[in-house]
Design an enzyme around this catalytic site. Sequence first.
Site, PDB file in Angstrom:
ATOM      1  N   ASP A 201       0.829  -1.204   0.000  1.00  0.00           N
ATOM      2  CA  ASP A 201       0.000   0.000   0.000  1.00  0.00           C
ATOM      3  C   ASP A 201       0.866   1.259   0.000  1.00  0.00           C
ATOM      4  O   ASP A 201       1.854   1.343   0.729  1.00  0.00           O
ATOM      5  CB  ASP A 201      -0.896  -0.019   1.251  1.00  0.00           C
ATOM      6  CG  ASP A 201      -1.876   1.134   1.295  1.00  0.00           C
ATOM      7  OD1 ASP A 201      -2.647   1.293   0.338  1.00  0.00           O
ATOM      8  OD2 ASP A 201      -1.855   1.886   2.286  1.00  0.00           O
ATOM      9  N   LEU A 206       5.404   5.242   1.717  1.00  0.00           N
ATOM     10  CA  LEU A 206       6.105   4.291   2.567  1.00  0.00           C
ATOM     11  C   LEU A 206       7.597   4.595   2.633  1.00  0.00           C
ATOM     12  O   LEU A 206       8.220   4.513   3.699  1.00  0.00           O
ATOM     13  CB  LEU A 206       5.879   2.872   2.031  1.00  0.00           C
ATOM     14  CG  LEU A 206       6.675   1.740   2.670  1.00  0.00           C
ATOM     15  CD1 LEU A 206       6.211   1.501   4.095  1.00  0.00           C
ATOM     16  CD2 LEU A 206       6.537   0.458   1.847  1.00  0.00           C
ATOM     17  N   GLU A 243       1.566  -0.256  -5.101  1.00  0.00           N
ATOM     18  CA  GLU A 243       0.651   0.833  -5.449  1.00  0.00           C
ATOM     19  C   GLU A 243       1.463   2.127  -5.463  1.00  0.00           C
ATOM     20  O   GLU A 243       1.832   2.652  -4.406  1.00  0.00           O
ATOM     21  CB  GLU A 243      -0.481   0.941  -4.431  1.00  0.00           C
ATOM     22  CG  GLU A 243      -1.462   2.056  -4.764  1.00  0.00           C
ATOM     23  CD  GLU A 243      -2.289   2.518  -3.572  1.00  0.00           C
ATOM     24  OE1 GLU A 243      -3.400   3.029  -3.791  1.00  0.00           O
ATOM     25  OE2 GLU A 243      -1.810   2.402  -2.425  1.00  0.00           O
TER      26      GLU A 243
END
Length: 548
Positions: A201, A206, A243
């Site tokens: 995700d 991230l 993603e």
Amino acid sequence: MIDDLWFKTAIIYSLDLETFQDGNGDGIGDFDGLIRRLDYLDALGVDAIWLAPFQPSPNRDNGYDISDYYGVDPRHGSSGNFVEFMHQARNRGLKVLIDLVVNHTSDQHRWFQEARKGPSSSFYDWYVWSKKRPPDWNEGMVFPGVQDRTWTRDKQAGAYYFHRFHDFQPDLNLDNPAVRSEIMRIIGYWLELGVEGFRVDAVPFLIEKPSIAGGKAEMQFEVLEELRAFLQWRSGKAIFLGEANVLPKETRPYFADGRGIHMMFNFWVNQHLFYALASGDAGPLTQALRETKNIPETAQWVHFLRNHDELDLGRLTKKQRETVFSKFGPEKRMQLYDRGIRRRLSPMLGDRAHVELAYSMLFALPGTPVLRYGDEIAMGDDLSLKERDAVRTPMQWSEDENAGFSTASKLIHPVISRGVYDYRDVNVERQKRERGSLLRWTARMIRMRKECPEISLGEWRVLPIRSPHVLGLQYEWRGAKVVTIHSFDREPREIRLRINGEGGDRLLDLRGTEHNDAGEDGVHRIRLDAYGYRWFRVGTALPAMRGE
């Protein structure tokens, strides 16, 4: 070996556990319910299931606010139920991908509750803190209009914490080696339970290292390589699906020459595909494909039509975006965050011919296709629900009460029970019986795509077709060739096409018994209906399915 690159030839089915099938009658989908529907997915022809988050969560953001990475939310069952599900999926040859949501945790996670105790806590540096309010505290929101800041002051900690998403989703600090080690433990745990991959995700967020002083964040791409190395060490066939809605020129470090993410969603092509569907102009889509062509040999793009979020149009030009809005989301209630459309595929496109064109194009794109649950039966949306929940209504299985999803009087979301998408008219059981149903058509298209490994594994090029409305692609792998042609024009047309090389004078129709022979001048003349599509094999050659 081809088997080591299973993700290149797979068909992936995306579903939310809570809205797929309720097994215990409490109105919320669960693993027992999903087990009952595995035969349906097997018969449809998909190879892998991608599950939305199902771990314990306060569930303020569709489960993406996780409070424990090592369990199953009681709403969905137990860890034992998950293990049984994995066993049943494996028996049917279905692989399982789960969401890896480690950009942030829930603010109810034990780690954050400990971190709030201040710098003396061993978990304090697991999150991103600033004693003073950063100058860009109200910039960079993912959900504009819903969020009003990205830094929030925590009274107990006496400091501001960073959250790229909602304020109840504090970001983890991946600059901390202890956090990265814990993420590896999470990955290792689910691998031991049989998971074959992770949809990672929000990858750009991230790996970003936000600046407390303000300004551009530092991108830590080495984190992806570190996690990839661990994943491959533990399981040589497991994969990361990232993603990352980034520009084509920014994708290279995500793949890292085969050392980073295995697969990435191609948002760039997705948005230009919807522009083609809205405008009839295939030119920008053709260019988008060329711009995303050069990736490592062992990497793969993942293509999709709709997903669990809004249809994001933020990468299109203002004029292109307005064209798509006016065609597919003309009302304000259909739009979200001024950049997307919160509708399902069928209500947007409006007619069967358009839906078939979109799905045929999806299966013909160079990469791995993902189907969203319910789109194979043309499910509708519920715009009375807030934000993204409009496209998260329960799966419509039958004409029974609550569409066969649950026997409960109250559901996680109401089923669609009015209009042309009423569950009594649009459901799996009905479409199983109807010869010309979208469900049966989709299953046939999945089988045909599987008979064309050239699309997944071969070299491809855009064919020179003199029409701005038509996109032709040719794939070649191990001496075999496949040609696909798609017209975004609302009027029928005839195209002329020359196929060079051995067997190029004959095109075998993969969807029927017809064939197309070139004229004496070596040119094929091919008629396309409005929103028409054709799949051909060149000559009679089939690819050699050797395992090397």
